[in-house]
Enzyme design. Structure first.
Site, PDB file in Angstrom:
ATOM      1  N   ASP A 237       0.808  -1.222   0.000  1.00  0.00           N
ATOM      2  CA  ASP A 237       0.000   0.000   0.000  1.00  0.00           C
ATOM      3  C   ASP A 237       0.844   1.276   0.000  1.00  0.00           C
ATOM      4  OD1 ASP A 237      -2.244  -1.702   2.261  1.00  0.00           O
ATOM      5  OD2 ASP A 237      -2.254  -1.635   0.076  1.00  0.00           O
ATOM      6  N   GLU A 238       2.085   1.186  -0.495  1.00  0.00           N
ATOM      7  CA  GLU A 238       2.987   2.354  -0.517  1.00  0.00           C
ATOM      8  C   GLU A 238       3.206   2.875  -1.932  1.00  0.00           C
ATOM      9  OE1 GLU A 238       3.712   2.536   3.652  1.00  0.00           O
ATOM     10  OE2 GLU A 238       4.354   3.889   2.055  1.00  0.00           O
TER      11      GLU A 238
END
Ligand SMILES: Nc1nc2c(c(=O)[nH]1)N[C@@H](CN(C=O)c1ccc(C(=O)N[C@@H](CCC(=O)O)C(=O)O)cc1)CN2
EC number: 3.5.1.10
Length: 292
Positions: A237-238
């Site tokens: 999720d980066e």
């Protein structure tokens, strides 16, 4: 050739997607070349990452008579003058092209079915050659759209499942979309799949990275929940954010209420992100994006 071309009515339109190190004269060079070739620019969006150089991004839509017959000539001119002459990256995309998009899902149906419904209505310029899921639950729904559904269980041997994914996808797709696919992809898979991967995370990142964001939002007592569509990298999720949105939450909302409200935001955020990617409007700029 990447993508698939739609009907003959659009063959004389194309878009030229250019990016690279910024310098004076790129807009003039691209516009001048299209004019010199006999084309007419009908839309042009451009951005530079900062005022003193940085990165350059441009999406130019143009009409050029007999483009289908002259395509090699046009492509060669772009290669010589824009790529060779200016050191830019450039892609000539036929206006009727449809990106080939594989969709991964698990048990949640809302994002997957929303994309399939929008594709069937012609709202997203894509074809969906297959849907892959680690659960069988959504098979009937997907087959109802006339789209192949492949159940690839992910047990203890995630590498075996990813090897099957790669076999199924090999050379067949231009984009992978994770529509609430609840498995973390390995860096090896992301490197070998060879196309961009877009994920919908069910929180307003960077808040609540990882699993169970709605439960954690309830525990935190937030007044806004949201969804984030981003390109997938090895770091969970980066990846570069493409689109986000939020909706209000209150003390009266249960976790189930948050999931219900959030599902609407997830669907709209993911469909906008996929639509823009398929229109070649999204440029990656380090760990962020420029959307034109
Ligand atoms: N390499 C990446 N893979 C994935 C990303 C990403 O950003 N990078 N996003 C996720 C989606 N996701 C949240 O949006 C997410 C999915 C799954 C998990 C997780 O903990 N999964 C467990 C298994 C859970 C299960 O079996 O139900 C795991 O993979 O071990 C966290 C976040 C998609 N993949």
């Amino acid at each position: 050739m990447a993508g698939e071309t739609a009907g003959a009515e659009q063959v004389d339109h194309a878009r030229l997607v250019v990016s690279g190190d910024d310098r004076a004269g790129i807009v003039a060079a691209v516009s001048g070349l299209i004019t010199e070739l006999g084309g007419n620019i009908v839309a042009l969006h451009q951005a530079s990452s900062d005022r003193s150089g940085g990165r350059f991004f441009q999406r130019t839509v143009f009409y050029l008579p007999e483009l289908a017959r002259r395509r090699d000539e046009v492509a060669d001119a772009i290669e010589r003058r824009i790529v060779g002459g200016l050191g830019m990256q450039a892609r000539l995309v036929d206006a009727g092209e449809r990106k080939r998009v594989a969709i991964f899902a698990s048990k949640s149906d809302h994002c997957l079915l929303d994309l399939l419904w929008r594709q069937r209505r012609g709202e997203i310029e894509m074809t969906v050659p297959l849907v892959i899921s680690n659960h069988p639950d959504l098979g009937d729904d997907v087959r109802g759209f006339g789209i192949p559904f492949v159940h690839v269980p992910v047990g203890g041997d995630k590498a075996a499942a990813e090897a099957e994914h790669l076999r199924l996808l090999d050379g067949q797709v231009d984009l992978v979309v994770l529509a609430r696919y609840m498995q973390i992809l390995s860096g090896d898979f992301l490197e070998r799949v060879g196309v961009p991967v877009i994920n919908i995370h069910h929180s307003f990142l960077p808040a609540f990275v990882g699993a169970n964001p709605y439960q954690r939002a309830k525990e935190r007592g937030v007044k806004l929940i949201g969804a984030t569509a981003h390109y997938v990298t090895e770091d969970l999720d980066e990846g570069p954010i493409i689109e986000q949105d939020v909706v209000r939450a209150s003390h009266e909302d249960t976790v189930a209420d948050l999931r219900r409200k959030g599902a609407g935001v997830e669907r709209s955020v993911l469909s906008r992100a996929v639509t823009w990617h398929c229109q070649d409007r999204v440029f990656r700029d380090g760990n962020s994006t420029v959307v034109l």
